[in-house]
Design a protein around this motif. Sequence first.
Motif, mmCIF file in Angstrom:
data_model
loop_
_atom_site.group_PDB
_atom_site.id
_atom_site.type_symbol
_atom_site.label_atom_id
_atom_site.label_comp_id
_atom_site.label_asym_id
_atom_site.label_seq_id
_atom_site.Cartn_x
_atom_site.Cartn_y
_atom_site.Cartn_z
ATOM 1 N N LEU A 167 8.665 3.935 -1.857
ATOM 2 C CA LEU A 167 9.751 3.064 -1.731
ATOM 3 C C LEU A 167 10.482 3.614 -0.321
ATOM 4 C CD1 LEU A 167 11.838 2.358 -5.001
ATOM 5 C CD2 LEU A 167 10.142 0.726 -3.808
ATOM 6 N N ALA A 168 10.533 2.713 0.639
ATOM 7 C CA ALA A 168 11.220 2.932 1.817
ATOM 8 C C ALA A 168 11.574 1.682 2.925
ATOM 9 C CB ALA A 168 10.363 4.158 2.577
ATOM 10 N N ASP A 169 12.482 1.644 3.489
ATOM 11 C CA ASP A 169 12.624 0.505 4.400
ATOM 12 C C ASP A 169 12.654 -0.643 3.634
ATOM 13 O OD1 ASP A 169 13.337 -0.733 6.707
ATOM 14 O OD2 ASP A 169 11.161 -0.605 7.438
ATOM 15 N N LYS A 170 12.975 -1.059 2.367
ATOM 16 C CA LYS A 170 13.021 -2.146 1.832
ATOM 17 C C LYS A 170 11.624 -2.511 1.220
ATOM 18 C CE LYS A 170 17.525 -3.970 3.497
ATOM 19 N NZ LYS A 170 18.437 -4.905 3.980
ATOM 20 N N LYS A 171 10.816 -1.477 1.212
ATOM 21 C CA LYS A 171 9.187 -2.002 0.983
ATOM 22 C C LYS A 171 8.586 -1.106 0.020
ATOM 23 C CE LYS A 171 8.099 -3.158 5.902
ATOM 24 N NZ LYS A 171 9.528 -3.203 6.486
ATOM 25 N N LEU A 172 7.706 -1.707 -0.943
ATOM 26 C CA LEU A 172 7.089 -0.796 -1.902
ATOM 27 C C LEU A 172 5.528 -0.621 -1.102
ATOM 28 C CD1 LEU A 172 6.376 0.178 -4.743
ATOM 29 C CD2 LEU A 172 5.533 -2.185 -5.341
ATOM 30 N N ILE A 173 4.980 0.391 -1.171
ATOM 31 C CA ILE A 173 3.836 0.903 -0.518
ATOM 32 C C ILE A 173 3.211 1.768 -1.334
ATOM 33 C CG2 ILE A 173 3.016 2.436 1.393
ATOM 34 C CD1 ILE A 173 5.828 1.829 2.649
ATOM 35 N N GLY A 174 1.777 1.442 -1.382
ATOM 36 C CA GLY A 174 0.592 1.955 -2.084
ATOM 37 C C GLY A 174 -0.385 2.171 -1.308
ATOM 38 N N ILE A 175 -0.889 3.643 -1.806
ATOM 39 C CA ILE A 175 -1.869 4.325 -1.130
ATOM 40 C C ILE A 175 -2.983 4.722 -1.872
ATOM 41 C CG2 ILE A 175 -2.459 5.692 0.945
ATOM 42 C CD1 ILE A 175 0.637 5.902 1.448
ATOM 43 N N ARG A 176 -4.305 4.705 -1.526
ATOM 44 C CA ARG A 176 -5.386 5.404 -2.257
ATOM 45 C C ARG A 176 -6.137 6.199 -1.375
ATOM 46 N NH1 ARG A 176 -9.719 1.953 -6.126
ATOM 47 N NH2 ARG A 176 -10.455 3.830 -7.307
ATOM 48 N N ASP A 177 -6.567 7.411 -2.091
ATOM 49 C CA ASP A 177 -7.401 8.150 -1.081
ATOM 50 C C ASP A 177 -8.650 7.665 -0.431
ATOM 51 O OD1 ASP A 177 -9.917 9.295 -2.553
ATOM 52 O OD2 ASP A 177 -8.118 9.371 -4.055
ATOM 53 N N PRO A 178 -9.204 8.124 0.846
ATOM 54 C CA PRO A 178 -10.319 7.574 1.155
ATOM 55 C C PRO A 178 -11.573 7.579 0.333
ATOM 56 C CG PRO A 178 -9.201 9.074 2.681
ATOM 57 C CD PRO A 178 -8.590 9.231 1.356
ATOM 58 N N TYR A 179 -11.668 8.313 -0.789
ATOM 59 C CA TYR A 179 -13.030 8.255 -1.762
ATOM 60 C C TYR A 179 -12.666 7.365 -2.874
ATOM 61 C CZ TYR A 179 -14.529 12.113 1.248
ATOM 62 O OH TYR A 179 -15.121 12.754 2.228
#
Length: 465
Positions: free
Chosen positions: A180-192
């Motif tokens: 959570l940052a800057d009024k955003k929800l962010i999701g990240i998955r590793d390169p593999y």
Amino acid sequence: MICTEEMLAKDKMEEECGVFGVYCKENKEVSQMCYYAMYALQHRGQESAGITVSNGGQLYSYKGMGLTADVFTEETLNQLQGNAAIAHVRYSSFKDNKIENAQPIESRFKLGQIAVAHNGNLTNSKVIRELLEDGGATFTSTSDSEVVIKMIARKAADGLEEAIKATVSAVKGAYAFVMLADKKLIGIRDPYGIRPLCIGTNDAGDYFLASESCAIDAIGGHIVRDVEAGEMVIIDDNGIKSVKYAENRNIAPCSFEHIYFARPDSTIDGINVYQARVEAGKLLAKQCKVDADIVIGVPDSGVPAAIGYAEESGIPYAMGLIKNKYIARTFIKPVQSLREQAVMVKLNPLRIQLEGKRVVVVDDSLVRGTTSKILIEIIRRAGAKEVHFRSASPAVMHPCFYGVDIAHRKELIAARMSVEEIRQEINADTLDYLSLENMLTSLKSNNFCVGCFNGVYPMSTPTED
């Protein structure tokens, strides 16, 4: 003899963590959504639970040690008001079970507040932490999430999106982040794509991120798709923005998600976990046929494979082991002394099903070998004439570096003994592991991380680095 859940834990790959995120355009009961999602993901971690909500961009967190129901009350949930939230249930893979490591981890930096929760393990976090400390950074936890926050803060001058991209491009390992940052929800998955992360929505147009689809089901949503390997998704009032921060053709999701970690009602990368386990059982039955009267599964994750084994072999499936489901899963404790003090959860044989029978016992895996012998002993004491043990996964012979609590080969029975030696050790009449080839057939793909089986990892290991 009674086999306890604490004993069973030692025979398994220890579970990981679970993450969840929700974004709504207007203030809703996001903390309650997190609560129910965390219940659905509780199997992934029982040591701590936490929620961070965003209300007009201001972040508020609450977390504590223990199960979701132990940490949160109706009063605490009502105090966490906002339109977006992230949540985390934790299993500590590196023996650091303390409140400072409970997630999400929240901080304030040049661009405002940020909160991060993750599942997985960064293999170069120690090196990065030392570099950051040399530059004056201080840490209050041993969590990889705090390392990531500090790195993002160092790159803040480039803006939030570029700071995150630069950070995740620098770290190595397996991870699924929700932020959570800057009024955003962010999701990240590793390169593999080793650690799972999926996207969901509902009829109201709310968006969700979760380690497993069962968490999205639990709050009345439906899965849209999985976050791709090397992808970052940014969710705000404008919808979902996809950013491909890493290009990699060597996709390798964790095969143990389908073998053991995930709930059977989850779908990961388009593969239904229950169906994959049933198929594994069918292939196991074809490998090494045996004359028997009944097939039983070790509750809970061994049951689908046992059903598949019975269907393929023609041997009737029966319930032979009864697990008390009404005692909290307190066995996952990183310190042995705490394990020994935990409440014992009974796993008892059903004598009426076993007495005088030739029994095939199917479990999801046989990793450390500390409980299979006990299981077979209690089945024999219940009157079974023969006990044939089957593992619905290949023999685990190598450590995992990507967020699973198997760090040394000496812990693994298959790294020290042959199949025949293991059979004698656990006192089974016969023993068979699912072959690696058949496991990949059950998953309908060769693109999986199988390093714990054959020692071939999708990326360099910390030792190699």
